[in-house]
Enzyme design. Structure first.
Site, PDB file in Angstrom:
ATOM      1  N   ILE A 159      18.700  -9.418  -3.352  1.00 55.07           N
ATOM      2  CA  ILE A 159      18.041  -9.653  -4.639  1.00 55.07           C
ATOM      3  C   ILE A 159      17.750 -11.141  -4.824  1.00 55.07           C
ATOM      4  O   ILE A 159      16.666 -11.523  -5.272  1.00 55.07           O
ATOM      5  CB  ILE A 159      18.894  -9.108  -5.793  1.00 55.07           C
ATOM      6  CG1 ILE A 159      18.967  -7.581  -5.716  1.00 55.07           C
ATOM      7  CG2 ILE A 159      18.315  -9.541  -7.143  1.00 55.07           C
ATOM      8  CD1 ILE A 159      19.896  -6.948  -6.743  1.00 55.07           C
ATOM      9  N   ALA A 206      23.718 -10.106 -12.897  1.00 52.77           N
ATOM     10  CA  ALA A 206      24.577  -9.598 -11.827  1.00 52.77           C
ATOM     11  C   ALA A 206      25.626  -8.653 -12.399  1.00 52.77           C
ATOM     12  O   ALA A 206      25.442  -7.440 -12.402  1.00 52.77           O
ATOM     13  CB  ALA A 206      25.224 -10.762 -11.085  1.00 52.77           C
ATOM     14  N   ARG A 207      26.712  -9.205 -12.913  1.00 45.76           N
ATOM     15  CA  ARG A 207      27.777  -8.407 -13.499  1.00 45.76           C
ATOM     16  C   ARG A 207      28.428  -9.148 -14.656  1.00 45.76           C
ATOM     17  O   ARG A 207      28.616 -10.368 -14.616  1.00 45.76           O
ATOM     18  CB  ARG A 207      28.858  -8.088 -12.446  1.00 45.76           C
ATOM     19  CG  ARG A 207      28.497  -6.940 -11.525  1.00 45.76           C
ATOM     20  CD  ARG A 207      28.443  -5.614 -12.275  1.00 45.76           C
ATOM     21  NE  ARG A 207      28.066  -4.481 -11.456  1.00 45.76           N
ATOM     22  CZ  ARG A 207      26.810  -4.081 -11.249  1.00 45.76           C
ATOM     23  NH1 ARG A 207      25.804  -4.757 -11.768  1.00 45.76           N
ATOM     24  NH2 ARG A 207      26.565  -3.009 -10.525  1.00 45.76           N
ATOM     25  N   GLU A 255      30.741  -3.234 -21.800  1.00 46.71           N
ATOM     26  CA  GLU A 255      29.480  -2.503 -21.900  1.00 46.71           C
ATOM     27  C   GLU A 255      29.755  -1.051 -22.270  1.00 46.71           C
ATOM     28  O   GLU A 255      30.669  -0.443 -21.709  1.00 46.71           O
ATOM     29  CB  GLU A 255      28.705  -2.571 -20.570  1.00 46.71           C
ATOM     30  CG  GLU A 255      28.199  -3.955 -20.243  1.00 46.71           C
ATOM     31  CD  GLU A 255      27.324  -3.993 -18.988  1.00 46.71           C
ATOM     32  OE1 GLU A 255      27.033  -2.913 -18.433  1.00 46.71           O
ATOM     33  OE2 GLU A 255      26.938  -5.090 -18.568  1.00 46.71           O
ATOM     34  N   HIS A 263      21.707  -4.379 -19.801  1.00 50.40           N
ATOM     35  CA  HIS A 263      21.897  -4.036 -18.392  1.00 50.40           C
ATOM     36  C   HIS A 263      20.670  -3.279 -17.862  1.00 50.40           C
ATOM     37  O   HIS A 263      20.789  -2.195 -17.280  1.00 50.40           O
ATOM     38  CB  HIS A 263      23.163  -3.198 -18.204  1.00 50.40           C
ATOM     39  CG  HIS A 263      23.736  -3.300 -16.820  1.00 50.40           C
ATOM     40  ND1 HIS A 263      25.086  -3.324 -16.568  1.00 50.40           N
ATOM     41  CD2 HIS A 263      23.139  -3.391 -15.602  1.00 50.40           C
ATOM     42  CE1 HIS A 263      25.301  -3.404 -15.274  1.00 50.40           C
ATOM     43  NE2 HIS A 263      24.132  -3.456 -14.656  1.00 50.40           N
ATOM     44  N   ILE A 264      19.518  -3.886 -18.057  1.00 45.72           N
ATOM     45  CA  ILE A 264      18.248  -3.227 -17.759  1.00 45.72           C
ATOM     46  C   ILE A 264      17.435  -3.973 -16.705  1.00 45.72           C
ATOM     47  O   ILE A 264      16.345  -3.531 -16.331  1.00 45.72           O
ATOM     48  CB  ILE A 264      17.434  -3.080 -19.067  1.00 45.72           C
ATOM     49  CG1 ILE A 264      16.361  -1.995 -18.963  1.00 45.72           C
ATOM     50  CG2 ILE A 264      16.847  -4.420 -19.498  1.00 45.72           C
ATOM     51  CD1 ILE A 264      16.883  -0.611 -19.008  1.00 45.72           C
ATOM     52  N   ALA A 265      17.936  -5.096 -16.195  1.00 42.25           N
ATOM     53  CA  ALA A 265      17.140  -5.921 -15.285  1.00 42.25           C
ATOM     54  C   ALA A 265      16.632  -5.138 -14.085  1.00 42.25           C
ATOM     55  O   ALA A 265      15.497  -5.330 -13.637  1.00 42.25           O
ATOM     56  CB  ALA A 265      17.951  -7.131 -14.819  1.00 42.25           C
TER      57      ALA A 265
END
Length: 313
Positions: free
Chosen positions: A152, A235-236, A265, A286-288
């Site tokens: 990525i 990322a996280r 989340e 969290h949609i990237a």
């Protein structure tokens, strides 16, 4: 007939195409109904999840027939991979299927936060004409720092280089002689972690959540970033100290931040209160990596892997 449970949203056409002939339990709400999920897993050979289903501990123990897990994405921190390995359960992430979506998200956030003018619709429509206050920065010539240089990050580098950014990265798992440092769009500077943090105009995170990365970008690390730098985390959650980001934006030390992932989340009102009134901040759920196109790719890749594994047994 093999049984496959799908506990989070997925492209339904991929289910129909790739899992025909199986008993499929598709209920995207199962992730929020733990007992219903346990009941659905009775006799299940396969399970397909995104990032919210926590396949570990009691839930894993209560799925005794499980043979394969498909992950609609690439991060595996919600799955006890070692326990799955011990039990002979195969785990298949959708490697590569949403790389471009995340890369586009990162570059778009960098453009938005550096330029700063795109949120002015209300003021312009009201006639305040805030032109002098919205003189932002160009992305060309800025230094993009990539913390982690996996697939990525490399896609992000390719897009950013096309916009004239200089690229640097830190990744201890990529050897100095590795060809990844010499892509077709131009060399990527291989730097230390300290140099990456201290010298990046835009710092984008591309590492998994592990004991080594948890809390890595804390208040001290943010203080070492250049004044007016932009921080992007797709990322996280847990890698970044969210309260420290909010404080750095309020003080003006950070010039902007985009957070797509959070330590908790879904983020609730209490958790989100730390961001109230914070300037130059983009928050997304969290949609990237999730677009209409990537959802189709990720779903097909994952369903195909699950089908192949069960068919081979």
């Amino acid at each position: 007939m093999s049984k496959v449970v799908i506990s989070e949203f997925m492209d339904e056409a991929a289910i129909a195409a790739e899992l025909s002939g199986f008993e499929v339990v598709y209920d995207p709400g199962l992730v929020d109904r733990p007992e219903a999920l346990v009941a659905a897993l009775a006799g299940a050979d396969g399970l397909i999840v995104r990032n919210r289903t926590q396949l570990r501990g009691d839930l894993l123990a209560r799925a005794p027939d499980l043979k394969v897990v498909g992950r609609l994405g690439v991060g595996l921190d919600n799955i006890d991979v070692e326990a799955c390995r011990t039990r002979g359960i195969a785990v298949y992430p959708a490697t590569g299927a949403n790389d471009g979506a995340v890369a586009e998200y990162v570059v778009a956030c960098a453009l938005l936060l550096l330029r700063g003018a795109y949120g002015a619709s209300v003021e312009v429509a009201a006639g305040t004409w805030p032109r002098n206050a919205l003189m932002g920065r160009e992305i060309a010539g800025k230094r993009l720092g990539l913390l982690g240089f996996g697939a990525i990050a490399r896609e992000t580098a390719r897009r950013a280089a096309a916009l004239g950014m200089a690229i640097a990265a830190y990744d201890p798992y990529c050897a100095p002689e590795d060809a990844v440092w010499r892509p077709a769009h131009g060399p990527v500077a291989r730097v230390t972690l300290d140099a990456l943090i201290a010298d990046s105009d835009v710092l984008s995170l591309h590492v998994p959540l592990t004991d080594a990365t948890r809390g890595l970008i804390d208040a001290a690390a943010i203080a070492r970033m250049p004044r007016d730098a932009v921080l992007i985390n797709a990322a996280r959650g847990g890698i970044v100290d969210e309260a420290a980001v909010a404080a750095a934006l309020r003080s003006g030390h950070l010039g902007g931040a985009a957070l797509d992932v959070f330590a908790q989340e879904p983020l609730d009102g209490q958790g989100g209160a730390v961001f109230a009134g914070v300037p130059n901040l983009i928050l997304t759920p969290h949609i990237a990596g999730v677009t209409r196109e990537s959802n189709v790719r990720v779903s097909a890749v994952t369903a195909r892997a699950v089908r192949r594994h069960l068919a081979e047994r």
